[in-house]
Write an enzyme that holds these catalytic residues in place. Structure first.
Site, mmCIF file in Angstrom:
data_model
loop_
_atom_site.group_PDB
_atom_site.id
_atom_site.type_symbol
_atom_site.label_atom_id
_atom_site.label_comp_id
_atom_site.label_asym_id
_atom_site.label_seq_id
_atom_site.Cartn_x
_atom_site.Cartn_y
_atom_site.Cartn_z
ATOM 1 N N HIS A 1 18.737 12.125 28.957
ATOM 2 C CA HIS A 1 18.845 10.800 28.536
ATOM 3 C C HIS A 1 17.901 9.854 29.417
ATOM 4 C CE1 HIS A 1 20.893 7.093 27.270
ATOM 5 N NE2 HIS A 1 21.233 6.736 28.560
ATOM 6 N N THR B 1 18.782 -0.654 24.011
ATOM 7 C CA THR B 1 18.498 -0.328 22.553
ATOM 8 C C THR B 1 19.801 -1.319 21.748
ATOM 9 O OG1 THR B 1 20.060 1.374 22.016
ATOM 10 C CG2 THR B 1 17.641 1.979 22.704
ATOM 11 N N HIS C 1 15.514 1.366 26.255
ATOM 12 C CA HIS C 1 16.062 2.844 26.633
ATOM 13 C C HIS C 1 17.919 2.467 26.672
ATOM 14 C CE1 HIS C 1 17.910 5.207 30.025
ATOM 15 N NE2 HIS C 1 17.503 6.140 29.095
ATOM 16 N N SER C 2 18.351 3.317 26.092
ATOM 17 C CA SER C 2 19.860 3.400 26.346
ATOM 18 C C SER C 2 20.508 2.142 25.838
ATOM 19 C CB SER C 2 20.278 3.745 27.539
ATOM 20 O OG SER C 2 21.765 4.155 28.069
ATOM 21 N N MET C 3 21.378 1.442 26.787
ATOM 22 C CA MET C 3 21.887 0.214 26.427
ATOM 23 C C MET C 3 20.675 -0.827 26.034
ATOM 24 S SD MET C 3 24.001 -2.460 29.058
ATOM 25 C CE MET C 3 22.408 -3.209 29.697
#
Length: 305
Positions: free
Chosen positions: A283, A115, A111-113
């Protein structure tokens, strides 16, 4: 659309925790499922922790989901003052982590960072079978080539200011930031791109709060709240995405961070192996908008030949 609920009693019954020393740091790890099942490395986002996956992981019951609190996050140790929190450092940590776990092959849910960490990890770790991104398309914070020097100078000034003014948690470790857990949770509701529900904030805050005299404070490293001196450029971040050759599924929220021009700029680096799916949500959709359709999408992506 049917939302999926996983109650706290069920969570506590199936979660397990352990600590593993990686690169000289003790990383706190949460797992879900039978360790004999195919492993999934779950990588959380910036300022989050493994509780980010506490609603989705129990539903992936055919897998062994393993989520470390990345260095400086949650219950994991902080890097020394001479070290930094670069994406590639996290990736190196995770490469060592995977070897210590003894995995010959595994998949990634990020997820998010996370990735961004996953895209770099993919370049240095063997045996990655499938990757699923949740509202992320590689390095979340990038700069243009012309801004490298100005960013370096600005980030250095922010670091010096934070240390000198004791802002953002740079105060003494026994000094409270909040008088109550409720106050901390309300603050934790604010996330990149908007806000999350009180219930989701409680999950993340519980793993990040520590009790001190007359109150509570975050135990994550306050240095995480200021930009790193060096960030990947958009082209550099794109290179790591484009070299992913295994099946890659990117699940994006219709109200997430990767809509419009942001998506257009990053999607140019996707290869033929990548598939983009849009789902209703923001998000933190894996915490806030978990539904059967999303679960089916993730399970299908993880079982892709």
């Amino acid at each position: 659309m049917n939302m999926i609920n996983v109650n706290s009693e069920a969570l506590s019954a199936i979660e397990r925790e352990f600590t593993l020393n990686v690169n000289g740091l003790d990383l706190a790890v949460t797992t879900w499922g039978d360790e004999r099942n195919p492993p999934i490395l779950a990588l959380h986002g910036w300022l989050d922790n493994s509780a980010s996956f506490s609603r989705i992981a129990p539903l992936l019951d055919q897998y062994y989901v393993v989520s470390p609190d990345l260095a400086g996050h949650g219950k994991s140790e902080h890097r020394s003052p001479s070290q930094a929190y670069y994406l590639w450092d996290y990736a190196i940590d995770m490469s060592i982590f995977v070897k210590k776990m003894g995995w010959d092959s595994y998949s990634i849910l990020a997820h998010s960072m996370g990735t961004g960490v996953a895209s770099i990890l993919n370049s240095i770790s063997k045996g990655i079978k499938r990757i699923v991104f949740i509202d992320g398309m590689g390095a979340p914070f990038t700069i243009s080539e012309k801004d490298v020097v100005s960013h370096f100078k600005s980030a250095l000034r922010l670091s010096e200011m934070a240390h000198s003014t004791k802002l953002n948690g740079f105060s003494q470790k026994n000094q409270p930031q909040y008088s109550s857990i409720q106050d901390a949770v309300k603050t934790r509701q604010k996330v990149v791109g908007g806000s999350i529900s009180l219930g989701s904030a409680k999950l993340l805050a519980k793993r990040d709060l520590v009790s001190v005299e007359s109150g509570y404070r975050w135990q994550h490293d306050p240095r995480l709240t200021i930009p790193e001196l060096i960030q990947l450029t958009e082209v550099q971040a794109g290179c790591f995405i484009s070299q992913i050759k295994c099946p890659l599924t990117i699940i994006l929220g219709t109200n997430g961070l990767f809509v419009g021009e942001v998506f257009d700029s990053k999607s140019q680096y996707l290869g033929a192996n990548a598939r983009v799916c849009w789902h209703e949500g923001g998000h933190h959709m894996h915490l806030e908008n978990l539904n059967q359709e999303m679960i089916s999408e993730i399970k299908s992506s993880l079982s892709t030949p």
